[in-house]
Design a protein around this motif. Structure first.
Motif, PDB file in Angstrom:
ATOM      1  N   VAL A   1       8.418  -4.822  -3.885  1.00  0.00           N
ATOM      2  CA  VAL A   1       7.899  -5.107  -2.671  1.00  0.00           C
ATOM      3  C   VAL A   1       7.815  -6.777  -2.535  1.00  0.00           C
ATOM      4  O   VAL A   1       8.084  -7.181  -1.502  1.00  0.00           O
ATOM      5  N   LEU A   2       7.326  -7.516  -3.476  1.00  0.00           N
ATOM      6  CA  LEU A   2       6.949  -8.873  -3.425  1.00  0.00           C
ATOM      7  C   LEU A   2       8.586  -9.611  -3.252  1.00  0.00           C
ATOM      8  O   LEU A   2       8.411 -10.582  -2.521  1.00  0.00           O
ATOM      9  N   HIS A   3       9.323  -9.027  -4.125  1.00  0.00           N
ATOM     10  CA  HIS A   3      10.702  -9.824  -4.038  1.00  0.00           C
ATOM     11  C   HIS A   3      11.539  -9.637  -2.712  1.00  0.00           C
ATOM     12  O   HIS A   3      12.196 -10.293  -2.116  1.00  0.00           O
ATOM     13  N   GLY A   4      11.374  -8.203  -2.374  1.00  0.00           N
ATOM     14  CA  GLY A   4      12.259  -7.838  -1.475  1.00  0.00           C
ATOM     15  C   GLY A   4      11.661  -8.230  -0.114  1.00  0.00           C
ATOM     16  O   GLY A   4      12.392  -8.387   0.801  1.00  0.00           O
ATOM     17  N   GLY A   5      10.458  -8.389   0.138  1.00  0.00           N
ATOM     18  CA  GLY A   5       9.886  -8.865   1.344  1.00  0.00           C
ATOM     19  C   GLY A   5      10.048 -10.390   1.724  1.00  0.00           C
ATOM     20  O   GLY A   5       9.488 -10.759   2.599  1.00  0.00           O
ATOM     21  N   GLY A   6      10.585 -11.092   0.622  1.00  0.00           N
ATOM     22  CA  GLY A   6      10.661 -12.577   0.822  1.00  0.00           C
ATOM     23  C   GLY A   6       9.432 -13.225   0.537  1.00  0.00           C
ATOM     24  O   GLY A   6       9.473 -14.606   0.873  1.00  0.00           O
ATOM     25  N   PHE A   7       8.508 -12.645  -0.260  1.00  0.00           N
ATOM     26  CA  PHE A   7       7.227 -13.288  -0.330  1.00  0.00           C
ATOM     27  C   PHE A   7       7.444 -14.320  -1.681  1.00  0.00           C
ATOM     28  O   PHE A   7       6.823 -15.306  -1.518  1.00  0.00           O
ATOM     29  N   THR A  21       0.625  -1.169   0.027  1.00  0.00           N
ATOM     30  CA  THR A  21      -0.095  -0.034   0.005  1.00  0.00           C
ATOM     31  C   THR A  21       0.777   1.506   0.004  1.00  0.00           C
ATOM     32  O   THR A  21       0.576   2.072  -0.721  1.00  0.00           O
ATOM     33  N   THR A  22       1.873   1.468   0.616  1.00  0.00           N
ATOM     34  CA  THR A  22       2.925   2.380   0.850  1.00  0.00           C
ATOM     35  C   THR A  22       3.307   2.554  -0.461  1.00  0.00           C
ATOM     36  O   THR A  22       3.512   3.720  -1.049  1.00  0.00           O
ATOM     37  N   ALA A  23       4.025   1.603  -0.987  1.00  0.00           N
ATOM     38  CA  ALA A  23       4.668   1.660  -2.388  1.00  0.00           C
ATOM     39  C   ALA A  23       3.699   2.237  -3.541  1.00  0.00           C
ATOM     40  O   ALA A  23       4.109   3.087  -4.305  1.00  0.00           O
ATOM     41  N   LEU A  24       2.338   1.816  -3.557  1.00  0.00           N
ATOM     42  CA  LEU A  24       1.367   2.019  -4.648  1.00  0.00           C
ATOM     43  C   LEU A  24       1.082   3.604  -4.222  1.00  0.00           C
ATOM     44  O   LEU A  24       1.065   4.336  -5.280  1.00  0.00           O
TER      45      LEU A  24
END
Length: 376
Positions: A242-248, A221-224
């Motif tokens: 966000v998806l890659h850096g957060g380890g998702f 949400t913050t990034a968007l």
């Protein structure tokens, strides 16, 4: 036996007489009472003679045999489930019929999920064809087989699989019994059952996963909110980071699917792998084109089709090269039209994507689509 034969002959005679009565329905009204009397006589004969005869034959031996068979089946089912070795029962196509408790613990897959799916789907891609071929040979009656395979979740640990044919009672075709043992014999422990608890203890693992998802949603949400509104490529790149850096996910691929289809972002375990996949044409990825066509998200655990995400520049399937164990592909739709797709991979021994994670990514995809759409 003589009583059974006599009953069969009497029943056959009765069937013939009924056929004659059916043929006599067209007689004139004067002769109809005679035909009706004959039909009533035959019904009395069934009620007074044939039915008691059938009951005597049934009570002579059938219940005892059926009861013994049921007890035997219950015993064999209990032995199968409690056997300390991982055992699976599959058909000639290697589709799981049953999985015992030890196999559930060994593979990490619930019996209800595995039933009806190919057992080869739990194996590394390189072992699937060989396993299916050996299972088919055993089912054809060509003798027992044994081979070494690797579970997709633990590709470095060899597993010895022994296949033998069995023919369950009442089955027209033989099935295949698969016994699995780890490479280091004796390393397998029988499945442990949790001790009964008087009170419910909070599931810390579930709470941790929920908290992680909430943190991911907050970061997205913050990034968007800070991304330039309507800049589709910039929004997709931020979401991918966000998806890659957060380890998702281990891999994140963002594609714009409005003609011409372009690959906007690829984040991978290494820059070399990312560069190689970035050169791929999204139109050559069946998963991307299918998601674009249907507008429906796709969750796959242990993907059965190695070509679902196309091939790399060397002609090798992308999913096999990356050792993908689960994937998610969600559409990015605006105004009822799919403008792009977001695909994430998990590889190796990582846990597969859960339904909760799939739902979270589906929610984020709608937010990404809104941020990528120009303000009215």
């Amino acid at each position: 036996m003589e009583k059974t034969d006599g009953f069969g002959e009497e029943l056959a005679d009765f069937v013939r007489r009924v056929a004659e009565l059916k043929a006599a329905r067209s007689v004139t009204g004067e002769d109809l009472p005679t035909v009706l009397d004959a039909a009533i006589f035959e019904l009395d004969h069934v009620a007074d003679q044939l039915w008691p005869w059938y009951e005597r034959l049934s009570s002579a031996g059938l219940p005892r045999t059926a009861s013994a068979d049921r007890q035997e089946q219950h015993l064999l089912r209990a032995v199968f489930q409690q056997l300390p070795l991982p055992v699976a029962l599959v058909d000639r196509e290697a589709v799981v019929r049953r999985l015992n408790l030890a196999a559930t613990a060994f593979t990490g897959v619930r019996s209800g999920y595995a039933t009806g799916r190919p057992l080869s789907g739990l194996l590394a891609h390189a072992d699937r064809a060989a396993f299916r071929s050996q299972a088919a040979a055993v089912a054809r009656g060509e003798g027992d087989r044994s081979l070494t395979v690797h579970l997709q979740q633990h590709p470095s640990a060899p597993v010895h699989a022994t296949l033998t044919a069995v023919r369950p009672s009442g089955e027209p075709h033989p099935t295949v019994l698969v016994v699995m043992q780890p490479g280091a014999l004796g390393a397998l422990e029988p499945p442990t059952r949790p001790a009964p608890r008087a009170t419910r203890v909070p599931d810390l693992a579930e709470t941790t996963r929920h908290t992680t998802l909430m943190d991911l949603l907050d970061a997205m949400t913050t990034a968007l909110l800070t991304a330039p509104r309507g800049d589709r490529e910039s929004v997709l790149r931020r979401a991918a980071r966000v998806l890659h850096g957060g380890g998702f996910a281990d891999w994140v691929i963002a594609d714009v699917t409005v003609p011409p289809m372009t690959r906007t972002a690829v984040l991978a375990p290494s820059s070399e792998e990312a560069t190689a996949l970035a050169a791929q044409d999204p139109a050559a990825c069946p998963l991307v084109t299918e998601t674009t066509r249907t507008g429906s998200p796709s969750l796959q655990v242990r993907p059965e089709d190695p070509d679902a995400f196309g091939r790399d520049s060397q002609g090798a399937p992308v999913l096999v090269q990356a050792n993908v164990t689960s994937l998610l592909c969600v559409p990015l739709a605006a105004g009822g039209t799919v403008q792009g797709t977001l695909t994430v991979f998990r590889c190796g021994a990582r846990p597969p994507f859960s339904m909760a994670e799939a739902k979270a990514l589906d929610t984020m995809s709608r937010h990404i689509s809104l941020a990528a759409t120009e303000a009215p």
